[in-house]
Design an enzyme around this catalytic site. Structure first.
Site, mmCIF file in Angstrom:
data_model
loop_
_atom_site.group_PDB
_atom_site.id
_atom_site.type_symbol
_atom_site.label_atom_id
_atom_site.label_comp_id
_atom_site.label_asym_id
_atom_site.label_seq_id
_atom_site.Cartn_x
_atom_site.Cartn_y
_atom_site.Cartn_z
ATOM 1 N N TYR A 149 69.702 61.417 44.624
ATOM 2 C CA TYR A 149 70.113 62.604 43.850
ATOM 3 C C TYR A 149 70.549 63.735 44.793
ATOM 4 O O TYR A 149 71.613 64.333 44.604
ATOM 5 C CB TYR A 149 68.946 63.043 42.963
ATOM 6 C CG TYR A 149 69.223 64.239 42.086
ATOM 7 C CD1 TYR A 149 70.089 64.143 40.989
ATOM 8 C CD2 TYR A 149 68.603 65.471 42.325
ATOM 9 C CE1 TYR A 149 70.322 65.244 40.172
ATOM 10 C CE2 TYR A 149 68.824 66.567 41.507
ATOM 11 C CZ TYR A 149 69.689 66.454 40.433
ATOM 12 O OH TYR A 149 69.924 67.545 39.619
ATOM 13 N N VAL A 182 64.979 73.648 35.282
ATOM 14 C CA VAL A 182 65.238 73.997 33.878
ATOM 15 C C VAL A 182 64.552 72.935 33.024
ATOM 16 O O VAL A 182 64.687 71.729 33.301
ATOM 17 C CB VAL A 182 66.756 74.013 33.578
ATOM 18 C CG1 VAL A 182 67.011 74.444 32.135
ATOM 19 C CG2 VAL A 182 67.502 74.919 34.554
ATOM 20 N N THR A 184 64.312 70.386 30.860
ATOM 21 C CA THR A 184 65.132 69.419 30.109
ATOM 22 C C THR A 184 64.527 68.026 30.283
ATOM 23 O O THR A 184 63.580 67.838 31.047
ATOM 24 C CB THR A 184 66.572 69.390 30.654
ATOM 25 O OG1 THR A 184 66.515 68.889 32.000
ATOM 26 C CG2 THR A 184 67.223 70.763 30.634
HETATM 27 N N1 LIG Z 1 67.180 70.385 34.529
HETATM 28 C C1 LIG Z 1 67.048 70.792 35.775
HETATM 29 O O1 LIG Z 1 65.984 71.246 36.214
HETATM 30 C C2 LIG Z 1 68.242 70.742 36.704
HETATM 31 C C3 LIG Z 1 68.076 71.246 38.004
HETATM 32 C C4 LIG Z 1 69.146 71.202 38.882
HETATM 33 C C5 LIG Z 1 70.359 70.699 38.467
HETATM 34 N N2 LIG Z 1 70.489 70.207 37.207
HETATM 35 C C6 LIG Z 1 71.794 69.643 36.840
HETATM 36 O O2 LIG Z 1 72.225 70.187 35.614
HETATM 37 C C7 LIG Z 1 73.024 69.242 34.904
HETATM 38 C C8 LIG Z 1 72.469 69.073 33.497
HETATM 39 O O3 LIG Z 1 71.136 68.640 33.608
HETATM 40 P P1 LIG Z 1 70.119 68.487 32.374
HETATM 41 O O4 LIG Z 1 68.782 68.777 32.913
HETATM 42 O O5 LIG Z 1 70.639 69.188 31.184
HETATM 43 O O6 LIG Z 1 70.195 66.883 32.186
HETATM 44 P P2 LIG Z 1 69.991 65.932 30.918
HETATM 45 O O7 LIG Z 1 69.236 66.624 29.860
HETATM 46 O O8 LIG Z 1 69.470 64.637 31.454
HETATM 47 O O9 LIG Z 1 71.502 65.710 30.436
HETATM 48 C C9 LIG Z 1 72.404 64.977 31.204
HETATM 49 C C10 LIG Z 1 73.711 64.892 30.443
HETATM 50 O O10 LIG Z 1 74.631 64.082 31.197
HETATM 51 C C11 LIG Z 1 75.206 63.109 30.318
HETATM 52 N N3 LIG Z 1 75.572 61.887 31.035
HETATM 53 C C12 LIG Z 1 74.775 61.132 31.853
HETATM 54 N N4 LIG Z 1 75.441 60.045 32.273
HETATM 55 C C13 LIG Z 1 76.686 60.103 31.716
HETATM 56 C C14 LIG Z 1 77.835 59.266 31.759
HETATM 57 N N5 LIG Z 1 77.857 58.112 32.467
HETATM 58 N N6 LIG Z 1 78.937 59.635 31.076
HETATM 59 C C15 LIG Z 1 78.944 60.778 30.354
HETATM 60 N N7 LIG Z 1 77.888 61.626 30.278
HETATM 61 C C16 LIG Z 1 76.770 61.278 30.941
HETATM 62 C C17 LIG Z 1 74.106 62.846 29.285
HETATM 63 O O11 LIG Z 1 74.659 62.373 28.067
HETATM 64 P P3 LIG Z 1 74.611 60.867 27.510
HETATM 65 O O12 LIG Z 1 73.347 60.239 28.008
HETATM 66 O O13 LIG Z 1 74.666 61.080 26.035
HETATM 67 O O14 LIG Z 1 75.850 60.258 28.062
HETATM 68 C C18 LIG Z 1 73.542 64.252 29.084
HETATM 69 O O15 LIG Z 1 74.295 64.957 28.121
HETATM 70 C C19 LIG Z 1 72.979 67.960 35.738
HETATM 71 O O16 LIG Z 1 74.139 67.848 36.535
HETATM 72 C C20 LIG Z 1 71.751 68.158 36.613
HETATM 73 O O17 LIG Z 1 71.821 67.413 37.807
HETATM 74 C C21 LIG Z 1 69.460 70.210 36.325
#
Ligand SMILES: NC(=O)c1ccc[n+]([C@@H]2O[C@H](COP(=O)([O-])OP(=O)(O)OC[C@H]3O[C@@H](n4cnc5c(N)ncnc54)[C@H](OP(=O)(O)O)[C@@H]3O)[C@@H](O)[C@H]2O)c1
Length: 231
Positions: A149, A182, A184
């Site tokens: 990651y 965040v 999630t």
């Molecule tokens: N949450 C945190 O603490 C955090 C911290 C740092 C960075 N981030 C970044 O923020 C972004 C959003 O994170 P989140 O926490 O909201 O994650 P999440 O709840 O796991 O959501 C991930 C999203 O990506 C989509 N996705 C995954 N694989 C895919 C594929 N092959 N094609 C199309 N869509 C795909 C998923 O939709 P489907 O499964 O429906 O396709 C889902 O809508 C990410 O890039 C993550 O790395 C998050």
């Protein structure tokens, strides 16, 4: 002014809330992910026609083509938020090379594919926002077992900086947000038992505002959006 913005990873978490926030401000949002039912639920939560759900897998050329077809119905795209991503937590020695490849595919190559497919629709004054992580932010406190990651998210940083230079003459701004924790599904998977200090609604509000306004002030910036927590 009504803007047209495409956001990936909109079926849950940060992307879902960002899409809702943009739509509530009367912008048109093309919202994509693989989970069609959740995208339809998202679209139904906004005013009719404000959120256009497009089911697409960003790791497949067919998914990218589907998105290009949806965007072709619009004159231009004002914003592109590359938010979709996936995490994997395992010790480096146990993490198979194929996992590194999978994480590069969704976290990095999907961004490459999508920008290549949509660049001709991104005009002067448009804004690309790439969502990275503190795991990929140089010099931040790191946590073990996130090598695939962290490597992928660091690649998003480098890609963003180079594209910001390359697209300057086209008037396209490219910025990269390195998010902290965040609350999630992804966070719960990566850090079970921890509680994040920021909600997806709060981060969605921040990112919506950022894509709409920050390119007036920033280009080629890699910004940590984090308290001192895992992310
Ligand atoms: N949450 C945190 O603490 C955090 C911290 C740092 C960075 N981030 C970044 O923020 C972004 C959003 O994170 P989140 O926490 O909201 O994650 P999440 O709840 O796991 O959501 C991930 C999203 O990506 C989509 N996705 C995954 N694989 C895919 C594929 N092959 N094609 C199309 N869509 C795909 C998923 O939709 P489907 O499964 O429906 O396709 C889902 O809508 C990410 O890039 C993550 O790395 C998050």
């Amino acid at each position: 002014m009504n803007k047209t913005i495409l956001i990936t990873g909109a079926s849950r978490g940060i992307g879902y809330e960002t899409a809702l926030r943009l739509a509530s401000q009367n912008h048109t949002v093309i919202a994509t992910a693989r989970s069609e039912d959740k995208l339809v639920e998202l679209a139904n939560s906004a005013d009719p026609g404000k959120i256009i759900p497009v089911k697409a897998d960003l790791t497949l050329e067919t998914g990218i083509q589907k998105l290009a077809d949806s965007v072709s119905k619009f004159e231009s795209l004002d914003g592109l938020i590359n938010n979709a991503g996936a995490v994997h937590r395992e010790s480096f020695m146990d993490t198979d090379l194929s996992v590194f490849q999978e994480l590069m595919d969704i976290n990095v190559y999907s961004i490459v594919r999508l920008i290549k497919a949509l660049k001709h629709k991104l005009g002067n004054g448009s804004h690309i926002v790439n969502i990275s992580s503190m795991s990929g932010y140089q010099g931040s406190l790191k946590f073990g077992d996130l090598s695939a990651y962290g490597a992928a998210k660091a690649a998003v940083v480098g890609l963003s900086e180079v594209l910001s230079a390359e697209f300057t003459d086209d008037g396209i701004s490219v910025n990269c947000l390195c998010l902290g924790a965040v609350q999630t599904e992804m966070f719960a998977e990566a850090f079970p038992g921890f509680e994040a200090p920021v909600s997806p609604q709060q981060m969605g509000t921040y990112i919506a505002n950022f894509v709409l306004t920050a390119h007036q002030f920033y280009n080629g910036k890699v910004l940590p959006v984090a308290l001192n927590d895992p992310g």
